[in-house]
Scaffold this motif. Structure first.
Motif, short mmCIF file in Angstrom:
data_model
loop_
_atom_site.label_atom_id
_atom_site.label_comp_id
_atom_site.label_asym_id
_atom_site.label_seq_id
_atom_site.Cartn_x
_atom_site.Cartn_y
_atom_site.Cartn_z
N VAL A 47 0.86 -1.20 0.00
CA VAL A 47 0.00 0.00 0.00
C VAL A 47 0.89 1.24 0.00
O VAL A 47 1.98 1.25 0.60
N THR A 48 0.43 2.28 -0.67
CA THR A 48 1.30 3.46 -0.81
C THR A 48 0.61 4.75 -0.34
O THR A 48 1.29 5.67 0.09
N ASP A 49 -0.71 4.78 -0.43
CA ASP A 49 -1.42 6.01 -0.11
C ASP A 49 -1.82 5.99 1.36
O ASP A 49 -2.91 5.55 1.73
N VAL A 50 -0.88 6.40 2.24
CA VAL A 50 -1.08 6.26 3.69
C VAL A 50 -0.94 7.63 4.37
O VAL A 50 0.18 8.08 4.66
N PRO A 51 -2.05 8.30 4.65
CA PRO A 51 -1.97 9.65 5.21
C PRO A 51 -1.16 9.73 6.51
O PRO A 51 -0.43 10.70 6.72
N ARG A 52 -1.25 8.69 7.35
CA ARG A 52 -0.57 8.75 8.65
C ARG A 52 0.96 8.78 8.49
O ARG A 52 1.66 9.44 9.26
N ILE A 53 1.45 8.07 7.49
CA ILE A 53 2.91 8.07 7.26
C ILE A 53 3.35 9.46 6.78
O ILE A 53 4.36 10.00 7.23
N GLU A 54 2.55 10.03 5.89
CA GLU A 54 2.89 11.39 5.41
C GLU A 54 2.88 12.37 6.58
O GLU A 54 3.76 13.21 6.70
N GLU A 55 1.87 12.21 7.46
CA GLU A 55 1.77 13.11 8.62
C GLU A 55 3.00 12.96 9.52
O GLU A 55 3.59 13.95 9.96
N LEU A 56 3.40 11.71 9.79
CA LEU A 56 4.55 11.48 10.66
C LEU A 56 5.82 12.09 10.07
O LEU A 56 6.63 12.69 10.77
N LYS A 57 5.95 11.94 8.75
CA LYS A 57 7.13 12.52 8.11
C LYS A 57 7.13 14.04 8.27
O LYS A 57 8.16 14.65 8.53
N GLY A 58 5.92 14.63 8.13
CA GLY A 58 5.79 16.08 8.29
C GLY A 58 6.15 16.52 9.71
O GLY A 58 6.89 17.48 9.92
N VAL A 59 5.62 15.77 10.70
CA VAL A 59 5.92 16.10 12.10
C VAL A 59 7.42 15.98 12.35
O VAL A 59 8.02 16.79 13.05
N ALA A 60 8.03 14.97 11.73
CA ALA A 60 9.45 14.74 11.93
C ALA A 60 10.27 15.90 11.37
O ALA A 60 11.20 16.39 12.02
N VAL A 61 9.89 16.37 10.20
CA VAL A 61 10.61 17.49 9.59
C VAL A 61 10.49 18.71 10.50
O VAL A 61 11.48 19.40 10.81
N GLU A 62 9.26 18.98 10.97
CA GLU A 62 9.02 20.12 11.85
C GLU A 62 9.78 19.97 13.16
O GLU A 62 10.40 20.93 13.66
N ALA A 63 9.78 18.75 13.74
CA ALA A 63 10.47 18.53 15.01
C ALA A 63 11.97 18.77 14.85
O ALA A 63 12.62 19.36 15.72
N GLN A 64 12.50 18.34 13.72
CA GLN A 64 13.93 18.52 13.50
C GLN A 64 14.27 20.01 13.38
O GLN A 64 15.27 20.47 13.91
N ARG A 65 13.37 20.73 12.71
CA ARG A 65 13.59 22.17 12.55
C ARG A 65 13.58 22.85 13.92
O ARG A 65 14.45 23.63 14.26
N ARG A 66 12.56 22.46 14.75
CA ARG A 66 12.46 23.09 16.07
C ARG A 66 13.63 22.70 16.95
O ARG A 66 14.12 23.47 17.77
N MET A 67 14.10 21.47 16.78
CA MET A 67 15.21 21.01 17.61
C MET A 67 16.46 21.84 17.34
O MET A 67 17.17 22.21 18.27
N GLN A 68 16.66 22.12 16.05
CA GLN A 68 17.82 22.96 15.71
C GLN A 68 17.65 24.34 16.33
O GLN A 68 18.59 24.90 16.88
N GLU A 69 16.40 24.85 16.27
CA GLU A 69 16.12 26.18 16.83
C GLU A 69 16.40 26.24 18.32
O GLU A 69 17.01 27.17 18.82
#
Ligand code: GDP
Length: 385
Positions: free
Chosen positions: A339-361
């Motif tokens: 399966v490829t169309d998985v909203p939760r995985i996309e969401e987690l990736k988005g949260v991860a990108v944001e968390a990494q950005r905040r962590m650097q901040e």
């Protein structure tokens, strides 16, 4: 299908034992062996069914049995350092008797998240049997560290296994119930779905044989090599006079009813809550198992359901079979693979990108900044292990 289970971390160990519990109660024997791996001694001690010599503490020299504190890089490091301890236990498994390994872990914490991909990679390096993963995604209320861990672990784990079956804790949370109190209920749900799937084809002595049994190779072919999977389940109660239990395969009282019952149960399994909610159209392969009393396992129903699954997924690779079971229910389990169309995985990736950005901040802000990342504010999260 015979499996050697490796449960990594706390969730990994508990979900592994839930599968063992299902197997024991059903009297099937699809669990050939089980090994628990953890950095936290207390979690290993808290297990019930895993033999003591199959509870492997890793990172003992560095972490003194106190766990990784949700640091999955640390989890990965100590797993690499102590991989021979884990493989020492695996070497005792009668690997020639198993069809596959299943590495089970929660992806949001530290130990399972970091160590499960390391263990899977080593199993694949050493053995020819397929290595599957069962990954548990964290609840949204667990905070962004858990989301970040899960996103990173997912990307690594999926590369190290032949297929990664996912269960999303968040999709299974009941309102008013905290994740922690709900774990036992979730673990029963996971074990029921995978239990029926892996039991299919493991016919025990004295059990009725299905008309078209699902064997291990069909599960292996459906899981394929690479990608992620989700599992659907539904059951419908049937009335059966006790005297007819396993007497002989007899037609259900009304064949038309039996056909429709199978078809509607399969549709509910596919369209209801999946272990990982996703879009079914585009799934590469699917496997249907219809379990229940032999006289209710209607062949026409199974065939029609299989065709319906082909239409729904757009896949021409939909396998199906029955699994005779002494039960008052007709149950359907559907495994959707690739399966490829998985909203939760996309969401987690988005949260991860944001968390990494905040962590650097916040690196420059000192220790208070970190609190924001781990505490999401609704009072539902507990401390890390
Ligand atoms: P680890 O021991 O460091 O791997 O971390 P844990 O296993 O304690 O937690 C990792 C993730 O698994 C978190 O997102 C938890 O919500 C989840 N989790 C912990 N225990 C269970 C469990 O028994 N069942 C389920 N479904 N999830 C769990």
């Amino acid at each position: 299908m015979k499996l050697a289970l490796v449960g990594v971390g706390q969730a990994g160990g508990k979900v592994m034992e839930a599968l063992m519990g299902y197997d024991r109660r059903a009297g099937v024997g699809f669990v050939a062996d089980a090994i628990a791996v953890n950095t936290a001694r207390a979690d290993l001690v808290g297990l019930d069914a895993t033999p003591l010599d199959h509870r492997i503490l890793i990172g003992g020299a560095r972490l003194k049995g106190h766990g990784t504190g949700a640091d999955n890089e640390l989890g990965a490091e100590v797993a690499s350092e102590d991989i021979n301890e884990v493989m020492g236990a695996v070497d005792e498994v009668a690997v020639h008797e198993i069809d596959a390994f299943l590495v089970v872990a929660g992806l949001g914490g530290g130990t399972g998240s970091g160590a499960a991909p390391v263990v899977a990679r080593e199993l694949r390096r050493r053995y020819a049997e397929p290595v599957y993963g069962l990954g548990i995604l964290p609840g949204r209320t667990e905070g962004s560290i858990y989301a970040l861990n899960a996103a990173r672990s997912f990307l690594t784990f999926v590369e190290q296994v032949d297929n990664l079956i996912l269960f999303d804790n968040d999709a299974w949370r009941e309102s008013g119930e905290s994740l922690r109190t709900g774990y036992d209920r979730l673990n029963v749900e996971i074990a029921r779905r995978l239990g029926v799937l892996f039991s299919a084809g493991e016919i025990t002595e004295g059990q009725a044989v299905g008309e078209s049994v699902v064997d291990a190779s069909e599960i292996i072919n459906t899981l394929g090599s690479g990608g992620i999977s989700t599992v659907g389940y539904a059951a419908t109660a049937v009335e059966r006079p006790k005297a007819r239990l396993f007497a002989r395969r007899k037609p259900a009282p009304d064949v038309g009813d039996a056909t429709n019952r199978v078809l509607s149960t399969v549709r509910r399994a596919a369209l209801g809550r999946l272990t990982l909610p996703c879009e079914l159209a585009g799934a590469e392969r699917a496997l249907l198992v219809v379990a229940g009393p032999p006289e209710y396992l209607d062949r026409r129903g199974i065939e029609r359901a299989r065709r319906w699954l082909e239409e729904t997924t757009g896949s021409m690779e939909v396998r199906g079979g029955d699994y005779p079971l002494d039960s008052d229910y007709v149950a359907a389990v559907v495994l959707f693979s690739g399966v490829t169309d998985v909203p939760r995985i996309e969401e987690l990736k988005g949260v991860a990108v944001e968390a990494q950005r905040r962590m650097q901040e916040i690196e420059s802000e000192g220790p208070e900044g970190l609190h924001d990342l781990t505490w999401s504010g609704d009072g539902d999260e507990d401390g890390l292990d």
